[in-house]
Design an enzyme around this catalytic site. Structure first.
Site, PDB file in Angstrom:
ATOM      1  N   HIS A 223       1.864  -8.368 -31.516  1.00  0.00           N
ATOM      2  CA  HIS A 223       0.838  -7.617 -31.961  1.00  0.00           C
ATOM      3  C   HIS A 223       0.881  -7.812 -33.649  1.00  0.00           C
ATOM      4  CE1 HIS A 223      -2.789  -5.524 -32.625  1.00  0.00           C
ATOM      5  NE2 HIS A 223      -2.877  -4.958 -33.212  1.00  0.00           N
ATOM      6  N   TYR A 227      -1.062  -8.839 -37.185  1.00  0.00           N
ATOM      7  CA  TYR A 227      -1.164  -7.685 -38.646  1.00  0.00           C
ATOM      8  C   TYR A 227       0.003  -8.779 -39.449  1.00  0.00           C
ATOM      9  CZ  TYR A 227      -3.668  -4.906 -36.829  1.00  0.00           C
ATOM     10  OH  TYR A 227      -4.737  -3.741 -35.962  1.00  0.00           O
ATOM     11  N   HIS A 374     -13.394 -14.109 -29.549  1.00  0.00           N
ATOM     12  CA  HIS A 374     -13.170 -12.859 -30.480  1.00  0.00           C
ATOM     13  C   HIS A 374     -11.454 -13.092 -31.749  1.00  0.00           C
ATOM     14  CE1 HIS A 374     -10.843  -9.548 -31.781  1.00  0.00           C
ATOM     15  NE2 HIS A 374      -9.612 -10.261 -31.075  1.00  0.00           N
ATOM     16  N   PHE A 375     -10.811 -14.591 -30.792  1.00  0.00           N
ATOM     17  CA  PHE A 375     -10.154 -14.185 -32.258  1.00  0.00           C
ATOM     18  C   PHE A 375      -9.863 -15.506 -32.398  1.00  0.00           C
ATOM     19  CE2 PHE A 375      -7.284 -16.228 -28.090  1.00  0.00           C
ATOM     20  CZ  PHE A 375      -7.714 -17.579 -28.264  1.00  0.00           C
ATOM     21  N   HIS A 376     -11.422 -16.319 -32.428  1.00  0.00           N
ATOM     22  CA  HIS A 376     -11.964 -16.951 -33.376  1.00  0.00           C
ATOM     23  C   HIS A 376     -12.275 -16.429 -34.793  1.00  0.00           C
ATOM     24  CE1 HIS A 376     -10.569 -20.570 -30.792  1.00  0.00           C
ATOM     25  NE2 HIS A 376     -10.327 -21.043 -31.819  1.00  0.00           N
ATOM     26  N   ARG A 439     -10.696 -18.646 -19.668  1.00  0.00           N
ATOM     27  CA  ARG A 439     -10.067 -18.972 -21.220  1.00  0.00           C
ATOM     28  C   ARG A 439      -9.369 -20.606 -20.229  1.00  0.00           C
ATOM     29  NH1 ARG A 439      -5.720 -15.930 -24.339  1.00  0.00           N
ATOM     30  NH2 ARG A 439      -5.157 -17.370 -25.452  1.00  0.00           N
ATOM     31  N   ARG A 440      -8.515 -21.286 -21.431  1.00  0.00           N
ATOM     32  CA  ARG A 440      -7.650 -21.936 -20.448  1.00  0.00           C
ATOM     33  C   ARG A 440      -7.639 -22.656 -20.005  1.00  0.00           C
ATOM     34  NH1 ARG A 440      -2.137 -18.071 -22.504  1.00  0.00           N
ATOM     35  NH2 ARG A 440      -1.659 -18.585 -24.253  1.00  0.00           N
TER      36      ARG A 440
HETATM   37  C1  HEM Z   1     -12.475 -27.189 -35.423  1.00  0.00           C
HETATM   38  C2  HEM Z   1     -11.989 -25.795 -35.271  1.00  0.00           C
HETATM   39  C3  HEM Z   1     -11.783 -25.420 -33.420  1.00  0.00           C
HETATM   40  C4  HEM Z   1     -12.128 -25.245 -32.828  1.00  0.00           C
HETATM   41  C5  HEM Z   1     -13.026 -26.317 -32.646  1.00  0.00           C
HETATM   42  C6  HEM Z   1     -11.348 -24.876 -31.568  1.00  0.00           C
HETATM   43  C7  HEM Z   1     -11.076 -24.503 -30.411  1.00  0.00           C
HETATM   44  C8  HEM Z   1     -10.771 -24.268 -30.267  1.00  0.00           C
HETATM   45  C9  HEM Z   1     -11.530 -24.587 -28.314  1.00  0.00           C
HETATM   46  C10 HEM Z   1     -12.026 -24.515 -27.679  1.00  0.00           C
HETATM   47  C11 HEM Z   1      -9.934 -23.167 -27.857  1.00  0.00           C
HETATM   48  C12 HEM Z   1     -10.108 -23.049 -26.430  1.00  0.00           C
HETATM   49  C13 HEM Z   1      -9.351 -23.914 -25.464  1.00  0.00           C
HETATM   50  C14 HEM Z   1      -9.271 -22.722 -24.157  1.00  0.00           C
HETATM   51  O1  HEM Z   1      -8.948 -21.859 -23.352  1.00  0.00           O
HETATM   52  O2  HEM Z   1      -9.550 -23.599 -22.800  1.00  0.00           O
HETATM   53  C15 HEM Z   1      -8.927 -22.222 -28.720  1.00  0.00           C
HETATM   54  C16 HEM Z   1      -8.214 -21.760 -28.429  1.00  0.00           C
HETATM   55  C17 HEM Z   1      -7.408 -21.251 -29.118  1.00  0.00           C
HETATM   56  N1  HEM Z   1      -7.461 -21.777 -31.003  1.00  0.00           N
HETATM   57 FE1  HEM Z   1      -9.013 -22.772 -31.706  1.00  0.00          FE
HETATM   58  N2  HEM Z   1     -10.152 -23.745 -32.171  1.00  0.00           N
HETATM   59  C18 HEM Z   1     -10.393 -24.327 -33.989  1.00  0.00           C
HETATM   60  C19 HEM Z   1      -9.839 -23.821 -34.944  1.00  0.00           C
HETATM   61  C20 HEM Z   1      -8.870 -22.719 -35.153  1.00  0.00           C
HETATM   62  C21 HEM Z   1      -7.750 -21.943 -36.351  1.00  0.00           C
HETATM   63  C22 HEM Z   1      -8.032 -22.749 -37.502  1.00  0.00           C
HETATM   64  C23 HEM Z   1      -7.152 -21.291 -35.479  1.00  0.00           C
HETATM   65  C24 HEM Z   1      -6.088 -20.649 -36.072  1.00  0.00           C
HETATM   66  C25 HEM Z   1      -5.927 -20.081 -37.177  1.00  0.00           C
HETATM   67  C26 HEM Z   1      -7.500 -21.755 -34.041  1.00  0.00           C
HETATM   68  C27 HEM Z   1      -6.406 -20.880 -32.967  1.00  0.00           C
HETATM   69  C28 HEM Z   1      -6.447 -21.032 -31.617  1.00  0.00           C
HETATM   70  C29 HEM Z   1      -5.791 -20.594 -30.679  1.00  0.00           C
HETATM   71  C30 HEM Z   1      -4.607 -19.620 -30.983  1.00  0.00           C
HETATM   72  C31 HEM Z   1      -5.862 -20.717 -29.298  1.00  0.00           C
HETATM   73  C32 HEM Z   1      -5.851 -20.422 -28.082  1.00  0.00           C
HETATM   74  C33 HEM Z   1      -4.285 -21.022 -27.614  1.00  0.00           C
HETATM   75  C34 HEM Z   1      -4.538 -20.728 -25.953  1.00  0.00           C
HETATM   76  O3  HEM Z   1      -5.179 -20.039 -25.567  1.00  0.00           O
HETATM   77  O4  HEM Z   1      -3.695 -21.267 -25.469  1.00  0.00           O
HETATM   78  N3  HEM Z   1      -8.293 -22.168 -33.928  1.00  0.00           N
HETATM   79  N4  HEM Z   1      -9.628 -23.489 -29.689  1.00  0.00           N
HETATM   80 CU   LIG Z   2      -3.007  -7.127 -30.006  1.00  0.00          CU
END
Ligand code: HEM
Ligand SMILES: [Cu+2]
Length: 549
Positions: A223, A227, A374-376, A439-440
């Protein structure tokens, strides 16, 4: 003020740029994985060459959420300190380089193990998923490297204080040090689980791992990690944006107070990520949820201060009526507009955060793709667009070039396409999550069960949004390369605003570190000691390692 002070020293600039190169290479790799993910999740595309969905998802999470952020933050904070507390000493600059190389070696090690498909454990590396021990060793080096760099930042601040007795530390330097201190305290948790649990277990020295303890230590870190990402964005909002628009900072004191509140309240709240986990007494979950709501206060203070700055500026330009000041803001200046889009995204992002942290509502959205939506909004829009907005003047400042009109316009297009792409992607993720979409999970229709078929239109919308986002990343990379290597030579300002002349000097109490670190430690001990003892005393036998990929 003399020129020498407002321009960052060349040697410092080189060290900062090294960090930014890694950050933007990470953006390219992580963005490509993101695009592949949305495509796979439509169910219409398959990854070639036996690459697994979870492998690219691990790359995406690790490289964007852990690597890009940490390198950008450390580079930016060194720049902020060099700009406001004076050129770094040779010793501190060397410390910065030592931190940089340690982190880079760690990153390469972890990335190699992911690419070899030895570590598809996602960026949270929850036990009992078990990666190759070199993956954990790589992450350890990243953390150790960040400690070296943060120690350098603290040393620069201490040196400034000695040279300027009785004066309040320069605001950007003070803020960087708060974030460094937050990082030191937070990373103790992840260091503990990796060193004492995951490394010995993945090396085969012990057979089993206590999963509840490991997850608790992870979220003790996880968490405040958010921040650690957010505070550099707030540094830009509080100190840089007012100067960019030609106004004044609303209040130096309020900015310092907000940062101290983040330090105190962002750590003892990790249980809000563990609300559905067994083995933690609900009373302690409740207490940590209350503390979570406390940390909303400094964010609301920040929102207030920002809009006060904007309104005061607009009215000083003769704006009339309730919202006349909106028109006076410099919408065609990317240094303002790109972070501003980030601020707007924080409204739905923050509301979503309060929903996630509420126990009953969390039960509805937990582990659904709502959370990803949310985190996107928060990290991948609010924070990242602010970082981009910073890079658009910081990179030319460091390379002795200028942000041209053409690049400025491209940067605004970049920000707007991000907003459009993210509205589709994140909006569809929120909606699909409310319908139960996980998710995931690689494309999952669970044997075409009727409920799961409802998710498909939302997955297509995510792919459309994700493709637009990927284009936006390409624009961002074009601008970065231009500003680093090709833009015309010149002087680009590093904007730093001063407090309005009516503002009082900030109280020295803000720099009473013993007090703040003491309160932080007391709250952490209060929130964690008893549930932690409980987890160890009543521990189940522990889990063997799983490799599900
Ligand atoms: C082209 C831009 C992006 C696309 C299309 C994208 C797409 C996605 C998708 C589809 C997932 C979910 C997959 C799932 O849960 O099955 C994901 C997870 C995630 N994304 Fe992105 N994302 C983008 C940019 C970013 C950026 C800029 C960040 C952070 C600076 C980010 C951080 C994360 C994180 C931390 C997860 C979680 C991974 C996990 O659950 O293990 N993403 N993203
Ligand atoms: Cu938190």
């Amino acid at each position: 003020m003399s020129k020498a002070l407002t321009k960052i020293d060349r040697k410092d600039a080189k060290m900062v740029m090294a960090h930014l190169y890694v950050a933007f290479v990470s953006l390219a790799i992580g963005g490509l994985c993101g695009l592949l993910q949305v495509l796979v999740r439509t169910g219409k595309v398959q990854l070639p060459a036996g690459i697994s969905y979870y492998q690219i998802l691990t790359v995406h999470g690790v490289i964007l959420a852990l690597v890009l952020t940490t390198f950008f933050i450390i580079g930016f904070q060194f720049a902020a300190i060099s700009r406001t507390a004076g050129t770094l000493s040779n010793g501190i600059r060397k410390t910065g380089w030592a931190g940089f190389w340690t982190m880079l070696i760690g990153t390469v090690l972890a990335a190699t193990m992911i690419l070899l498909n030895e570590a598809s454990v996602l960026y949270t590396f929850y036990a009992p998923l078990q990666a190759h021990f070199l993956f954990y060793l790589g992450l350890t080096l990243v953390v150790v490297g960040s400690w070296i760099s943060c120690a350098g930042m603290v040393a620069a601040y201490v040196k400034w204080r000695k040279a300027n007795p009785g004066k309040p530390g320069p605001l950007l330097t003070f803020m960087s040090v708060v974030n460094a201190v937050l990082w030191f305290i937070a990373t103790l948790g992840v260091a503990a689980t990796v060193l004492f649990q995951l490394l010995p277990w993945s090396m085969g020295l012990v057979d089993r791992v206590n999963v509840a303890v490991s997850r608790t230590l992870f979220w003790y870190f996880g968490h405040p990690l958010v921040y650690f990402w957010l505070l550099p964005a707030y540094m830009c909002w509080y100190v840089i944006i007012p100067k960019v628009i030609g106004g004044k900072m609303f209040s130096d004191t309020m900015a310092r107070l907000a940062f101290i509140l983040f330090l105190i309240f962002s750590i003892p709240v990790g249980f809000h990520h563990q609300l559905v986990e067994p083995g933690i007494d609900p009373a302690w979950k409740f207490i940590q949820v209350i503390l979570t709501f406390m940390v909303a206060i400094p964010s609301l203070m920040t929102a207030f201060a920002m809009f006060a700055t904007f309104e005061l500026y607009g009215r000083s330009q003769g704006a009339k009526g309730l919202f006349g000041w909106v028109k006076k803001l410099p919408w065609n200046d990317a240094r303002f507009t790109v972070p501003f889009i980030g601020m707007l995204a924080f409204i739905p992002g923050g509301i979503g955060g309060l929903i996630n942290a509420s126990h009953q509502l969390n039960a509805v959205v937990h582990n659904t793709i709502w959370v990803t939506g949310h985190f996107h909004l928060t990290i991948a829009t609010t924070v990242i667009l602010t970082y981009f907005g910073v890079a658009y003047w910081l990179v030319p400042h460091l390379t002795g070039r200028v942000l041209t009109k053409k690049m400025n316009r491209l940067a605004i297009i970049q920000g707007v396409t991000w907003a459009v792409g993210m509205t589709f992607m994140s909006g569809a993720m929120h909606a699909e999550g409310l319908l139960g979409g996980p998710r995931r999970s690689a494309f999952s229709t669970y044997g075409d069960a009727p409920q799961t078929l409802e998710w498909i239109p939302y997955q297509i919308a995510q792919a459309v949004g994700g493709a637009i986002l990927f284009l936006s990343i390409i624009l961002c990379l074009i601008i970065f390369i231009n500003l680093a290597f090709f833009a015309p030579k010149g002087e680009e300002e590093f904007p730093v605003s001063e407090a309005s002349e009516h503002a009082a000097q900030p109280s020295p109490v803000f720099e009473n570190w013993k007090l703040w670190v003491g309160i932080t430690a007391a709250l952490i001990l209060f929130a964690y000691t008893i549930p932690f003892i409980d987890m160890i005393q009543n521990a189940p036998p522990g889990a063997k390692g799983f490799k599900l990929w």
